[in-house]
Each structure stands twice: as C-alpha cells, then as structure tokens.
Motif scaffolding. Structure first.
Motif, PDB file in Angstrom:
ATOM      1  N   ILE A  17       0.833  -1.206   0.000  1.00 50.71           N
ATOM      2  CA  ILE A  17       0.000   0.000   0.000  1.00 50.71           C
ATOM      3  C   ILE A  17       0.866   1.255   0.000  1.00 50.71           C
ATOM      4  CG2 ILE A  17      -1.487   1.383   1.521  1.00 50.71           C
ATOM      5  CD1 ILE A  17      -3.068  -0.526  -0.175  1.00 50.71           C
ATOM      6  N   HIS A  18       1.973   1.206   0.698  1.00 46.67           N
ATOM      7  CA  HIS A  18       2.856   2.381   0.687  1.00 46.67           C
ATOM      8  C   HIS A  18       3.382   2.644  -0.721  1.00 46.67           C
ATOM      9  CE1 HIS A  18       5.429   5.509   2.152  1.00 46.67           C
ATOM     10  NE2 HIS A  18       6.495   4.916   1.650  1.00 46.67           N
ATOM     11  N   THR A  19       3.737   1.578  -1.441  1.00 45.78           N
ATOM     12  CA  THR A  19       4.194   1.743  -2.825  1.00 45.78           C
ATOM     13  C   THR A  19       3.103   2.372  -3.688  1.00 45.78           C
ATOM     14  OG1 THR A  19       5.708  -0.135  -2.650  1.00 45.78           O
ATOM     15  CG2 THR A  19       5.044   0.519  -4.870  1.00 45.78           C
ATOM     16  N   VAL A  20       1.894   1.867  -3.565  1.00 49.39           N
ATOM     17  CA  VAL A  20       0.776   2.418  -4.333  1.00 49.39           C
ATOM     18  C   VAL A  20       0.545   3.886  -3.958  1.00 49.39           C
ATOM     19  CG1 VAL A  20      -1.711   2.258  -4.792  1.00 49.39           C
ATOM     20  CG2 VAL A  20      -0.328   0.176  -4.663  1.00 49.39           C
ATOM     21  N   SER A  21       0.690   4.202  -2.684  1.00 50.65           N
ATOM     22  CA  SER A  21       0.439   5.570  -2.236  1.00 50.65           C
ATOM     23  C   SER A  21       1.398   6.565  -2.890  1.00 50.65           C
ATOM     24  CB  SER A  21       0.546   5.669  -0.708  1.00 50.65           C
ATOM     25  OG  SER A  21       1.897   5.581  -0.272  1.00 50.65           O
ATOM     26  N   GLY A  74      -9.787  17.046   1.354  1.00 51.09           N
ATOM     27  CA  GLY A  74     -10.108  15.773   0.727  1.00 51.09           C
ATOM     28  C   GLY A  74      -9.163  14.696   1.232  1.00 51.09           C
ATOM     29  N   PHE A  75      -9.594  13.439   1.096  1.00 49.34           N
ATOM     30  CA  PHE A  75      -8.825  12.322   1.641  1.00 49.34           C
ATOM     31  C   PHE A  75      -8.721  11.178   0.630  1.00 49.34           C
ATOM     32  CE2 PHE A  75     -11.088  14.390   5.093  1.00 49.34           C
ATOM     33  CZ  PHE A  75     -10.109  14.571   6.059  1.00 49.34           C
ATOM     34  N   LEU A  76      -7.565  10.564   0.582  1.00 48.92           N
ATOM     35  CA  LEU A  76      -7.392   9.287  -0.111  1.00 48.92           C
ATOM     36  C   LEU A  76      -6.887   8.284   0.922  1.00 48.92           C
ATOM     37  CD1 LEU A  76      -5.964  10.579  -3.475  1.00 48.92           C
ATOM     38  CD2 LEU A  76      -7.983   9.126  -3.234  1.00 48.92           C
ATOM     39  N   PHE A  77      -7.756   7.324   1.236  1.00 47.51           N
ATOM     40  CA  PHE A  77      -7.455   6.326   2.262  1.00 47.51           C
ATOM     41  C   PHE A  77      -6.985   5.033   1.601  1.00 47.51           C
ATOM     42  CE2 PHE A  77     -10.973   8.858   4.197  1.00 47.51           C
ATOM     43  CZ  PHE A  77     -10.277   9.379   5.275  1.00 47.51           C
ATOM     44  N   GLY A  78      -5.837   4.516   2.046  1.00 49.01           N
ATOM     45  CA  GLY A  78      -5.311   3.280   1.486  1.00 49.01           C
ATOM     46  C   GLY A  78      -5.023   2.261   2.565  1.00 49.01           C
ATOM     47  N   PHE A  79      -5.451   1.018   2.347  1.00 49.65           N
ATOM     48  CA  PHE A  79      -5.210  -0.027   3.349  1.00 49.65           C
ATOM     49  C   PHE A  79      -5.396  -1.417   2.726  1.00 49.65           C
ATOM     50  CE2 PHE A  79      -9.267   2.239   3.941  1.00 49.65           C
ATOM     51  CZ  PHE A  79     -10.176   1.276   3.523  1.00 49.65           C
ATOM     52  N   PRO A  80      -4.765  -2.425   3.319  1.00 47.41           N
ATOM     53  CA  PRO A  80      -4.971  -3.801   2.857  1.00 47.41           C
ATOM     54  C   PRO A  80      -6.284  -4.343   3.397  1.00 47.41           C
ATOM     55  CG  PRO A  80      -3.484  -3.778   4.728  1.00 47.41           C
ATOM     56  CD  PRO A  80      -3.789  -2.331   4.413  1.00 47.41           C
ATOM     57  N   THR A  81      -6.753  -5.397   2.796  1.00 45.86           N
ATOM     58  CA  THR A  81      -7.990  -6.011   3.261  1.00 45.86           C
ATOM     59  C   THR A  81      -7.736  -6.939   4.442  1.00 45.86           C
ATOM     60  OG1 THR A  81      -9.958  -7.226   2.566  1.00 45.86           O
ATOM     61  CG2 THR A  81      -7.857  -8.032   1.747  1.00 45.86           C
ATOM     62  N   GLY A 112     -11.538   9.173  -1.421  1.00 46.87           N
ATOM     63  CA  GLY A 112     -11.359   8.015  -2.284  1.00 46.87           C
ATOM     64  C   GLY A 112     -10.631   6.920  -1.520  1.00 46.87           C
ATOM     65  N   ILE A 113     -10.607   5.727  -2.101  1.00 40.83           N
ATOM     66  CA  ILE A 113     -10.070   4.553  -1.415  1.00 40.83           C
ATOM     67  C   ILE A 113      -9.161   3.779  -2.367  1.00 40.83           C
ATOM     68  CG2 ILE A 113     -10.664   2.452  -0.123  1.00 40.83           C
ATOM     69  CD1 ILE A 113     -13.524   3.667   0.171  1.00 40.83           C
ATOM     70  N   PHE A 114      -8.047   3.265  -1.857  1.00 40.62           N
ATOM     71  CA  PHE A 114      -7.228   2.302  -2.597  1.00 40.62           C
ATOM     72  C   PHE A 114      -6.861   1.160  -1.653  1.00 40.62           C
ATOM     73  CE2 PHE A 114      -4.498   5.681  -1.047  1.00 40.62           C
ATOM     74  CZ  PHE A 114      -3.295   5.098  -0.653  1.00 40.62           C
ATOM     75  N   PHE A 115      -6.526   0.003  -2.201  1.00 40.94           N
ATOM     76  CA  PHE A 115      -6.527  -1.200  -1.379  1.00 40.94           C
ATOM     77  C   PHE A 115      -5.600  -2.279  -1.944  1.00 40.94           C
ATOM     78  CE2 PHE A 115     -10.381  -0.210  -3.758  1.00 40.94           C
ATOM     79  CZ  PHE A 115     -10.245  -1.056  -4.848  1.00 40.94           C
ATOM     80  N   SER A 116      -5.347  -3.277  -1.112  1.00 44.09           N
ATOM     81  CA  SER A 116      -4.499  -4.408  -1.482  1.00 44.09           C
ATOM     82  C   SER A 116      -5.112  -5.685  -0.930  1.00 44.09           C
ATOM     83  CB  SER A 116      -3.090  -4.216  -0.903  1.00 44.09           C
ATOM     84  OG  SER A 116      -2.296  -5.378  -1.066  1.00 44.09           O
ATOM     85  N   HIS A 121      -9.253 -12.648  -5.818  1.00 42.05           N
ATOM     86  CA  HIS A 121     -10.608 -12.776  -5.285  1.00 42.05           C
ATOM     87  C   HIS A 121     -10.628 -12.581  -3.776  1.00 42.05           C
ATOM     88  CE1 HIS A 121     -11.412 -14.132  -9.313  1.00 42.05           C
ATOM     89  NE2 HIS A 121     -10.504 -15.078  -9.170  1.00 42.05           N
ATOM     90  N   GLY A 122      -9.705 -11.762  -3.283  1.00 43.59           N
ATOM     91  CA  GLY A 122      -9.560 -11.562  -1.846  1.00 43.59           C
ATOM     92  C   GLY A 122     -10.392 -10.438  -1.264  1.00 43.59           C
ATOM     93  N   GLY A 123     -11.255  -9.828  -2.091  1.00 41.34           N
ATOM     94  CA  GLY A 123     -12.169  -8.839  -1.547  1.00 41.34           C
ATOM     95  C   GLY A 123     -11.818  -7.397  -1.838  1.00 41.34           C
ATOM     96  N   GLN A 124     -11.248  -7.128  -3.014  1.00 44.72           N
ATOM     97  CA  GLN A 124     -10.884  -5.744  -3.307  1.00 44.72           C
ATOM     98  C   GLN A 124     -12.099  -4.818  -3.291  1.00 44.72           C
ATOM     99  OE1 GLN A 124      -8.118  -4.883  -6.390  1.00 44.72           O
ATOM    100  NE2 GLN A 124      -6.561  -6.148  -5.437  1.00 44.72           N
ATOM    101  N   GLU A 125     -13.147  -5.206  -3.974  1.00 42.50           N
ATOM    102  CA  GLU A 125     -14.317  -4.325  -4.037  1.00 42.50           C
ATOM    103  C   GLU A 125     -15.081  -4.296  -2.716  1.00 42.50           C
ATOM    104  OE1 GLU A 125     -16.641  -5.131  -7.504  1.00 42.50           O
ATOM    105  OE2 GLU A 125     -15.056  -4.455  -8.861  1.00 42.50           O
ATOM    106  N   THR A 126     -15.140  -5.440  -2.001  1.00 46.10           N
ATOM    107  CA  THR A 126     -15.848  -5.413  -0.717  1.00 46.10           C
ATOM    108  C   THR A 126     -15.077  -4.600   0.315  1.00 46.10           C
ATOM    109  OG1 THR A 126     -14.844  -7.485   0.069  1.00 46.10           O
ATOM    110  CG2 THR A 126     -16.945  -7.646  -1.113  1.00 46.10           C
ATOM    111  N   THR A 127     -13.762  -4.540   0.184  1.00 39.72           N
ATOM    112  CA  THR A 127     -12.964  -3.716   1.096  1.00 39.72           C
ATOM    113  C   THR A 127     -13.374  -2.253   0.967  1.00 39.72           C
ATOM    114  OG1 THR A 127     -11.111  -5.263   1.015  1.00 39.72           O
ATOM    115  CG2 THR A 127     -10.619  -3.015   1.721  1.00 39.72           C
ATOM    116  N   ALA A 128     -13.539  -1.789  -0.264  1.00 40.58           N
ATOM    117  CA  ALA A 128     -14.004  -0.419  -0.488  1.00 40.58           C
ATOM    118  C   ALA A 128     -15.458  -0.266  -0.070  1.00 40.58           C
ATOM    119  CB  ALA A 128     -13.830  -0.037  -1.957  1.00 40.58           C
ATOM    120  N   PHE A 129     -16.306  -1.195  -0.518  1.00 45.98           N
ATOM    121  CA  PHE A 129     -17.742  -1.104  -0.263  1.00 45.98           C
ATOM    122  C   PHE A 129     -18.055  -1.088   1.227  1.00 45.98           C
ATOM    123  CE2 PHE A 129     -21.960  -3.143   0.171  1.00 45.98           C
ATOM    124  CZ  PHE A 129     -22.715  -2.258  -0.579  1.00 45.98           C
TER     125      PHE A 129
END
Length: 202
Positions: A17-21, A74-81, A112-116, A121-129
């Motif tokens: 996530i830090h790399t993506v950030s 504004g905020f961009l929140f990033g975290f793993p699932t 906004g949200i970003f995730f890992s 199929h580990g839940g990328q969209e459900t992590t945001a949702f």
C-alpha cells in the motif's frame, strides 16, 4: 489563494500500500491543483506481534491524529484487506472520530479509497464497499475511480483495482509487488481525485 489540501492516509503491513500511495501522490502532484500531505494510520499491534508477522518497517511519514483530519479538504485512504474489510487499525481511528461527527467537521469532504489483497478474489471491491458507512455517517463524498484508466479493462494478466479505486494483488506470501499497470491506475486516481477536490473547493 491557498490550494485545497489532500491528505493521503495509508496503512501498510508489508509495503504494498505504501508503494501504491507514492503513485497516488504522483498523480495528485501532476495536476498542480492541490497541496498534499501523507500520513499513516496509527499502529495498534505491538512490535512483538509485527515481528512474528514479518511486517515491513513502517514508512518514514507522520502518524495521523483525529484532530488533524479537520485540516484536509479531501482524503485518499489506502489499506490492505482483512477478510474483505478495512483492518482494525483503520477502524480504530474512525471509531475515535465521534467528536468530529457530532460537529459535522468532515461533512462534504471528498474521499477516495485504494486497497491491497492477497489474491484476485480476496475482496478488493468489498474492502471499499464495506468502508463506505464510515464516509456516509460523516457526510463525506465518496469519489470512485471509475474506468478512467484503460488498464482496468486488461484481462491479459493479473491487474488489481476496479472502478472503486486502485488495487494491487500482493500474493498469498506478499511476494508480488504492484506492477506498472496497477501503479498507472494509481496515478490516474490521484489526477482525477485532485480535479474533483479543486472543483468542489472552487
């Protein structure tokens, strides 16, 4: 006139996530429309546990506090699932924002949200949702990425991310690093988010 301020707030266990950030930040910077500050969520696990998890060293960025949140436009929140949802560290910070909620201090601010995830199929969209109730209760405006980056249509290889936000697939053992296509999506998310923040702040 001062530019609107975007906070990138991330939690990264193994560094993905830090790399993506960093690519998110690159996209924000490219626009010249916003000022950027980068923070990390407070850690809730003791060093002994993190050591047993073989967690990566924490990035050299400040830890966000609840009171500091009010300074951002504004905020961009990033975290793993964690089982398709945000990790406890993220939940702990939002659980402490009751005083901000009572005052409506975050109302109308875009996020906004970003995730890992460990797998496709580990839940990328459900992590945001599943994170959206935090935004809704504060009256914040969720800004999805949509399909603004063509790499989200790529089926030739594993590419994390979705219209919900940038994503990367770390692999079960964390050995897979964000690839160029995923980081390209992150740059796009930063660019598009900056435009939205600038319009709302005008």
């Amino acid at each position: 006139m001062a530019l609107p301020k975007v906070f990138i707030i991330s939690y990264s266990t193994y560094g993905h996530i830090h790399t993506v950030s960093q690519s998110i930040k690159e996209g924000l910077e490219k626009t010249g429309l916003v000022d950027i500050e980068h923070y990390q969520f407070p850690e809730t696990l003791p060093d002994e546990v993190l050591g047993k998890m073989h967690a990566a060293p924490k990035p050299n960025i400040p830890v966000i506090t609840v009171d500091k949140l009010t300074e951002a436009d504004g905020f961009l929140f990033g975290f793993p699932t964690r089982f398709g949802a945000a990790p406890a560290q993220v939940k702990a910070l939002f659980d402490a924002t009751g005083s901000l909620w009572a005052k409506g201090a975050l109302y109308g601010k875009p996020a906004g949200i970003f995730f890992s995830t460990g797998s496709q199929h580990g839940g990328q969209e459900t992590t945001a949702f599943s994170f959206l109730p935090n935004l809704a209760h504060h009256g914040m405006i969720y800004v999805p990425t949509g399909f603004r980056n063509q790499n989200l249509f790529d089926n030739s290889e594993v590419v994390g991310g979705s219209p919900w936000g940038t994503g990367t697939v770390a692999g079960g053992d964390g050995s897979r690093q964000p690839n160029e296509k995923e980081l390209s999506v992150a740059v796009t998310q930063g660019e598009e988010f900056a435009k939205v923040v600038a319009r709302l702040s005008a």
